[in-house]
Design an enzyme around this catalytic site. Structure first.
Site, PDB file in Angstrom:
ATOM      1  N   GLU A   1       0.837  -1.199   0.000  1.00 49.06           N
ATOM      2  CA  GLU A   1       0.000   0.000   0.000  1.00 49.06           C
ATOM      3  C   GLU A   1       0.874   1.252   0.000  1.00 49.06           C
ATOM      4  O   GLU A   1       1.868   1.334   0.712  1.00 49.06           O
ATOM      5  CB  GLU A   1      -0.906   0.030   1.237  1.00 49.06           C
TER       6      GLU A   1
ATOM      7  N   GLN B   1      -3.158   2.100 -25.377  1.00 46.15           N
ATOM      8  CA  GLN B   1      -4.483   1.471 -25.352  1.00 46.15           C
ATOM      9  C   GLN B   1      -5.542   2.565 -25.462  1.00 46.15           C
ATOM     10  O   GLN B   1      -6.277   2.851 -24.527  1.00 46.15           O
ATOM     11  CB  GLN B   1      -4.659   0.648 -24.077  1.00 46.15           C
TER      12      GLN B   1
ATOM     13  N   HIS C   1       1.077   9.254 -27.186  1.00 45.87           N
ATOM     14  CA  HIS C   1       1.153   8.271 -28.268  1.00 45.87           C
ATOM     15  C   HIS C   1       0.026   8.476 -29.267  1.00 45.87           C
ATOM     16  O   HIS C   1       0.199   8.233 -30.466  1.00 45.87           O
ATOM     17  CB  HIS C   1       1.099   6.858 -27.684  1.00 45.87           C
TER      18      HIS C   1
ATOM     19  N   ASP D   1       6.694   4.102 -39.298  1.00 42.96           N
ATOM     20  CA  ASP D   1       5.402   3.550 -39.717  1.00 42.96           C
ATOM     21  C   ASP D   1       4.514   4.701 -40.172  1.00 42.96           C
ATOM     22  O   ASP D   1       4.866   5.873 -40.073  1.00 42.96           O
ATOM     23  CB  ASP D   1       4.736   2.760 -38.589  1.00 42.96           C
TER      24      ASP D   1
ATOM     25  N   LYS E   1       5.254  -0.871 -42.887  1.00 40.85           N
ATOM     26  CA  LYS E   1       5.424  -2.099 -42.115  1.00 40.85           C
ATOM     27  C   LYS E   1       4.061  -2.621 -41.687  1.00 40.85           C
ATOM     28  O   LYS E   1       3.056  -1.916 -41.755  1.00 40.85           O
ATOM     29  CB  LYS E   1       6.290  -1.852 -40.875  1.00 40.85           C
TER      30      LYS E   1
ATOM     31  N   ARG F   1       2.270  -4.937 -38.334  1.00 40.29           N
ATOM     32  CA  ARG F   1       2.509  -5.406 -36.971  1.00 40.29           C
ATOM     33  C   ARG F   1       1.560  -6.569 -36.681  1.00 40.29           C
ATOM     34  O   ARG F   1       0.403  -6.351 -36.313  1.00 40.29           O
ATOM     35  CB  ARG F   1       2.307  -4.271 -35.966  1.00 40.29           C
TER      36      ARG F   1
ATOM     37  N   ASP G   1      10.323   1.103 -27.122  1.00 38.98           N
ATOM     38  CA  ASP G   1      10.008   0.154 -26.056  1.00 38.98           C
ATOM     39  C   ASP G   1      11.017  -0.991 -26.085  1.00 38.98           C
ATOM     40  O   ASP G   1      12.073  -0.926 -25.461  1.00 38.98           O
ATOM     41  CB  ASP G   1       8.573  -0.335 -26.211  1.00 38.98           C
ATOM     42  N   THR G   2      10.741  -2.036 -26.830  1.00 44.44           N
ATOM     43  CA  THR G   2      11.697  -3.147 -26.938  1.00 44.44           C
ATOM     44  C   THR G   2      12.731  -2.904 -28.024  1.00 44.44           C
ATOM     45  O   THR G   2      13.637  -3.716 -28.208  1.00 44.44           O
ATOM     46  CB  THR G   2      10.959  -4.465 -27.238  1.00 44.44           C
ATOM     47  N   ALA G   3      12.591  -1.808 -28.776  1.00 41.11           N
ATOM     48  CA  ALA G   3      13.523  -1.382 -29.835  1.00 41.11           C
ATOM     49  C   ALA G   3      13.443  -2.259 -31.083  1.00 41.11           C
ATOM     50  O   ALA G   3      14.247  -2.092 -32.000  1.00 41.11           O
ATOM     51  CB  ALA G   3      14.966  -1.321 -29.332  1.00 41.11           C
TER      52      ALA G   3
END
Length: 330
Positions: A56, A114, A147, A186, A209, A211, A239-241
């Site tokens: 908490e 999202q 985003h 993109d 591209k 996805r 992010d993950t590249a």
């Protein structure tokens, strides 16, 4: 420049005299919050954010905020849920302490990916987070490079949306790159890439591209003339590249001399650091909206500070001045 020392070239410190303006922070990015307070010339608000043994979160305000205009600097980066809850609890604490206005400064807005129902039964979590922030008691949001631009409309309170492109453009202009081409990784990033291309007076190219699933992408085609040029890949998030590295490889195969990459938000999760280090990228330029916590960051990474921009935005909001001037490069 060491990655722990973000560049603040082109900006200057100042002193701002208004005892009713206060800046607080939680645990996501205290270094950036301190730099913003230093830039404005006011002390950091005295607060303490801790957790009980069961997880908490507890927020303690150690000074009066009655009648004050308070700005909370808190990115909702990883750990996303902890940082989001810290922000909400801080807002609630300030509301109950009779702050006159509560302004949340979110350099990186988590859950922004999202933003729509891409498939049946998907949640729109970016809207849920906006509802939570409003319900907690925030009066205004200051954020950077969302985003999805439509997230501004998820709020029923004022949203000041700052842009990272001018900061990145100033850096590339200082490098005086010969024969540059700005590349969007993109179709969704074309507007952002075009702004950078306009600032640099450079042509634009687009990587076509697809996805097939989250964090996985496949290059189909490159639209535009890139042969013999120096490519600058720009995105809002790395992010993950996977996307950036795949794009860099495709550009090198397409005949560019050199590839740079840049983004506003260096999420750098999973294999990102290793991918960037082993990629053909000459340099990866990011900002400090998210602190880089990796124990062994790549030497290719260059960090630019958003503290002066955030500080100027806070002053302009406080004095009811225009924000749009901050997006210009002289």
């Amino acid at each position: 420049m060491n990655f722990n020392e973000p560049s603040t070239e082109g900006f200057y410190s100042m002193t701002y005299c208004d005892s009713k303006l206060k800046i607080f922070t939680c645990n996501s990015n205290p270094k950036l919050a301190q730099q913003i307070a230093d830039y404005i010339g006011i002390p950091m608000g005295d607060s303490h954010t801790t957790s009980f043994s069961d997880g908490e979160i507890q927020v303690k305000l150690n000074e009066s905020v009655r009648g004050c205009h308070v700005y909370i600097v808190q990115s909702t980066c990883g750990p996303v849920n902890d940082n989001l809850m810290e922000l909400l609890i801080m807002v609630d604490a300030l509301k109950r302490a009779s702050a006159k206005s509560i302004n949340v400064v979110i350099p990186y807005y988590g859950y922004a990916r999202q933003d729509r129902k891409a498939r049946s039964r998907d949640p729109i979590t970016a809207k849920l987070v906006a509802n939570l922030i409003e319900k907690a008691g925030a009066h205004r949001v200051i954020t950077m490079d969302l985003h999805a631009m439509q997230i501004q409309g998820f709020f029923d309170i004022p949203v000041d949306h700052l842009l990272g492109v001018p900061i990145l453009a100033q850096y590339f202009r200082s490098k005086q790159i010969e024969n540059p081409v700005v590349v969007s990784p993109d179709h969704g990033g074309v507007v952002r890439a075009r702004k950078l291309a306009d600032f640099l007076n450079a042509p634009l190219a687009i990587i076509d591209k697809r996805r097939p699933e989250p964090n996985v992408s496949e290059v189909m085609n490159i639209i535009g003339n890139i042969e013999g040029k120096t490519a600058i890949l720009i995105d809002d998030i790395i992010d993950t590249a996977g996307t950036i590295v795949l794009g860099a490889n495709a550009l090198m195969e397409g005949g560019v001399k050199e590839v740079y990459a840049c983004c506003t938000h260096p999420v750098f999760s999973g294999p990102a650091m290793e991918r960037l280090e082993n990629s053909p990228l000459s340099e990866v330029i990011v900002t400090d909206t998210i602190p880089i916590m990796h124990p062994d960051p790549s030497d290719k990474i260059k960090v630019l500070s958003v503290a002066p921009l955030m500080g100027e935005a806070i002053i302009r909001v406080h004095e009811e001045l225009s924000i749009s001037k901050l997006f210009e490069i002289e």
